[in-house]
Motif scaffolding. Structure first.
Motif, mmCIF file in Angstrom:
data_model
loop_
_atom_site.group_PDB
_atom_site.id
_atom_site.type_symbol
_atom_site.label_atom_id
_atom_site.label_comp_id
_atom_site.label_asym_id
_atom_site.label_seq_id
_atom_site.Cartn_x
_atom_site.Cartn_y
_atom_site.Cartn_z
ATOM 1 N N TRP A 17 33.630 43.859 46.752
ATOM 2 C CA TRP A 17 33.533 42.412 46.572
ATOM 3 C C TRP A 17 33.965 41.983 45.177
ATOM 4 O O TRP A 17 34.757 41.044 45.026
ATOM 5 C CB TRP A 17 32.095 41.969 46.853
ATOM 6 C CG TRP A 17 31.903 40.483 46.836
ATOM 7 C CD1 TRP A 17 32.035 39.616 47.887
ATOM 8 C CD2 TRP A 17 31.541 39.683 45.703
ATOM 9 N NE1 TRP A 17 31.774 38.325 47.476
ATOM 10 C CE2 TRP A 17 31.456 38.332 46.137
ATOM 11 C CE3 TRP A 17 31.265 39.965 44.359
ATOM 12 C CZ2 TRP A 17 31.130 37.283 45.283
ATOM 13 C CZ3 TRP A 17 30.932 38.923 43.498
ATOM 14 C CH2 TRP A 17 30.873 37.603 43.966
ATOM 15 N N HIS A 18 33.458 42.631 44.142
ATOM 16 C CA HIS A 18 33.762 42.216 42.776
ATOM 17 C C HIS A 18 35.238 42.396 42.439
ATOM 18 O O HIS A 18 35.872 41.507 41.858
ATOM 19 C CB HIS A 18 32.909 42.994 41.772
ATOM 20 C CG HIS A 18 31.457 42.612 41.785
ATOM 21 N ND1 HIS A 18 30.558 43.211 42.629
ATOM 22 C CD2 HIS A 18 30.775 41.684 41.066
ATOM 23 C CE1 HIS A 18 29.355 42.675 42.424
ATOM 24 N NE2 HIS A 18 29.463 41.747 41.499
ATOM 25 N N ARG A 21 37.394 39.786 44.138
ATOM 26 C CA ARG A 21 37.314 38.493 43.462
ATOM 27 C C ARG A 21 38.164 38.479 42.200
ATOM 28 O O ARG A 21 38.858 37.493 41.908
ATOM 29 C CB ARG A 21 35.855 38.182 43.112
ATOM 30 C CG ARG A 21 34.979 37.829 44.325
ATOM 31 C CD ARG A 21 35.412 36.488 44.922
ATOM 32 N NE ARG A 21 34.587 36.085 46.045
ATOM 33 C CZ ARG A 21 33.742 35.050 46.040
ATOM 34 N NH1 ARG A 21 33.586 34.335 44.940
ATOM 35 N NH2 ARG A 21 33.058 34.742 47.110
ATOM 36 N N ARG A 281 27.314 39.219 42.199
ATOM 37 C CA ARG A 281 27.360 38.773 43.592
ATOM 38 C C ARG A 281 26.145 37.918 43.947
ATOM 39 O O ARG A 281 26.263 36.875 44.607
ATOM 40 C CB ARG A 281 27.464 39.966 44.524
ATOM 41 C CG ARG A 281 27.735 39.573 45.975
ATOM 42 C CD ARG A 281 28.106 40.762 46.822
ATOM 43 N NE ARG A 281 28.528 40.361 48.156
ATOM 44 C CZ ARG A 281 29.049 41.186 49.052
ATOM 45 N NH1 ARG A 281 29.211 42.466 48.751
ATOM 46 N NH2 ARG A 281 29.416 40.755 50.236
ATOM 47 N N GLN A 284 26.526 34.562 42.219
ATOM 48 C CA GLN A 284 27.565 33.746 42.838
ATOM 49 C C GLN A 284 27.089 33.120 44.139
ATOM 50 O O GLN A 284 27.557 32.036 44.526
ATOM 51 C CB GLN A 284 28.814 34.601 43.099
ATOM 52 C CG GLN A 284 30.036 33.818 43.549
ATOM 53 C CD GLN A 284 30.562 32.887 42.466
ATOM 54 O OE1 GLN A 284 31.264 33.306 41.552
ATOM 55 N NE2 GLN A 284 30.242 31.602 42.551
ATOM 56 N N SER A 285 26.125 33.757 44.802
ATOM 57 C CA SER A 285 25.640 33.236 46.078
ATOM 58 C C SER A 285 24.832 31.951 45.928
ATOM 59 O O SER A 285 24.600 31.254 46.914
ATOM 60 C CB SER A 285 24.785 34.294 46.791
ATOM 61 O OG SER A 285 23.535 34.471 46.144
#
Length: 317
Positions: A17-18, A21, A281, A284-285
């Motif tokens: 994920w990171h 991004r 993460r 960011q949510s």
């Protein structure tokens, strides 16, 4: 270099994920991100005049580096991986965060020392190889009504930490140091000011606190990896100032600063951790703020510009 996109190496031991991004943010700004594992890099004085071999860059070097993760290993392996980052900086490649800053943040004892030296509120801390000394600290703190948190010197996400204090039979025994690398890192426990308890994670990028969250948990450990719940939080001036000062004390380009509320200083908070390879993460949510985009903007607009202004940046063919 017209028409040639900037080549940015994302140093990581795992993709996901990171890194996705970061690669997207780089692509949106006309740069090219490539994931590279430091374990695959090497010193090689026969490979190129500069003496490094970075997979994916032939005999050349990336224009910049973002450090997203460094795999664990033997002392020798980790030393060389950090050495690669040191060498890239020596060669004029902007490294975000650089090896010295990462070394300061990964070593909790040095983090605590630098925070204390800068006058930043952080819990009283003791670090020693002596089990008898650590036991005396524990007994003294218990006598004062304080619990102690014992942490691995190198660790993250709340793993391996233990809380020790008084019991009905007196002071609890100190855990064996073998599980902690024969080293005692002891920190006074900060009692929660509410139920359930919480702490803050503040993201600092380019010296500025940009967004924050609260991590709430019924347990005294609030890390998301340990079951903490994320909640958007206002970034107050005292909280932002404290996080920015903590990041600056360690010389970090970007940092995840963990703070816990308290009532013994004017900030209303104390710094418990400073993460130099911070995950975001969970944060960011609960925020619309584009954290990866901000990191990339800071790299391209401030960090690389700083290198050019000082002449400490490699020439791009």
């Amino acid at each position: 270099m017209t028409g040639i996109p900037l080549a940015v190496a994302i140093m990581t031991d795992e993709t996901g994920w990171h890194t996705s991004r970061l690669k997207r943010a780089l692509r949106e700004r006309g740069a090219l991100g490539r994931c590279v594992d430091l374990a695959d890099c090497r010193f090689d004085t026969t490979h190129a005049p500069h003496g490094l071999a970075i997979p994916g860059y032939g005999r050349g070097l990336p224009d910049a580096v973002i450090v997203r993760g460094i795999a664990g290993g033997t002392f020798e392996q980790v030393t060389v991986r950090l050495g690669i980052l040191h060498a890239l900086r020596e060669l004029g490649v902007p490294v975000y965060n650089d090896a010295r800053a990462i070394e300061r943040s990964v070593d909790k004892s040095m983090t605590t020392f630098l925070l204390h030296r800068a006058g930043i509120p952080t819990p009283p801390t003791w670090v020693s190889e002596s089990a008898p000394f650590a036991q005396r600290v524990l007994m003294r703190e218990c006598a004062k009504g304080h619990d102690i948190v014992m942490k691995p010197l190198f660790g993250s996400q709340g793993k391996g930490i233990a809380r020790v204090g008084a019991s009905s039979e007196g002071c609890e025994p100190l855990p064996a140091l073998k599980a902690y690398g024969q080293l005692a890192y002891l920190q006074r426990f900060v009692r929660p000011v509410s139920e359930p308890g919480y702490d803050w994670r503040v993201m600092v990028i380019g010296g500025k606190a940009v967004t924050a969250m609260r991590r709430i948990s019924e347990h005294w450990v609030h890390n998301v990896a340990q079951g903490g719940r994320c909640e958007a939080a206002a970034l107050s001036e005292p909280l932002a100032t404290l996080a920015e000062r903590a990041s600056a004390a360690l010389g970090l380009d970007y940092a995840g600063v963990d703070l816990i509320p308290c009532d013994d200083n004017s900030f209303g908070a104390t710094v418990i951790e400073v993460n130099g390879v911070a995950a975001w993460r969970g944060l960011q949510s609960v925020t619309p703020f584009d954290i990866a985009g901000c990191i990339v903007d800071d790299l391209l607009n401030r960090r690389m510009a700083l290198g050019r202004s000082t002449g400490n940046i490699k020439e791009v063919a």
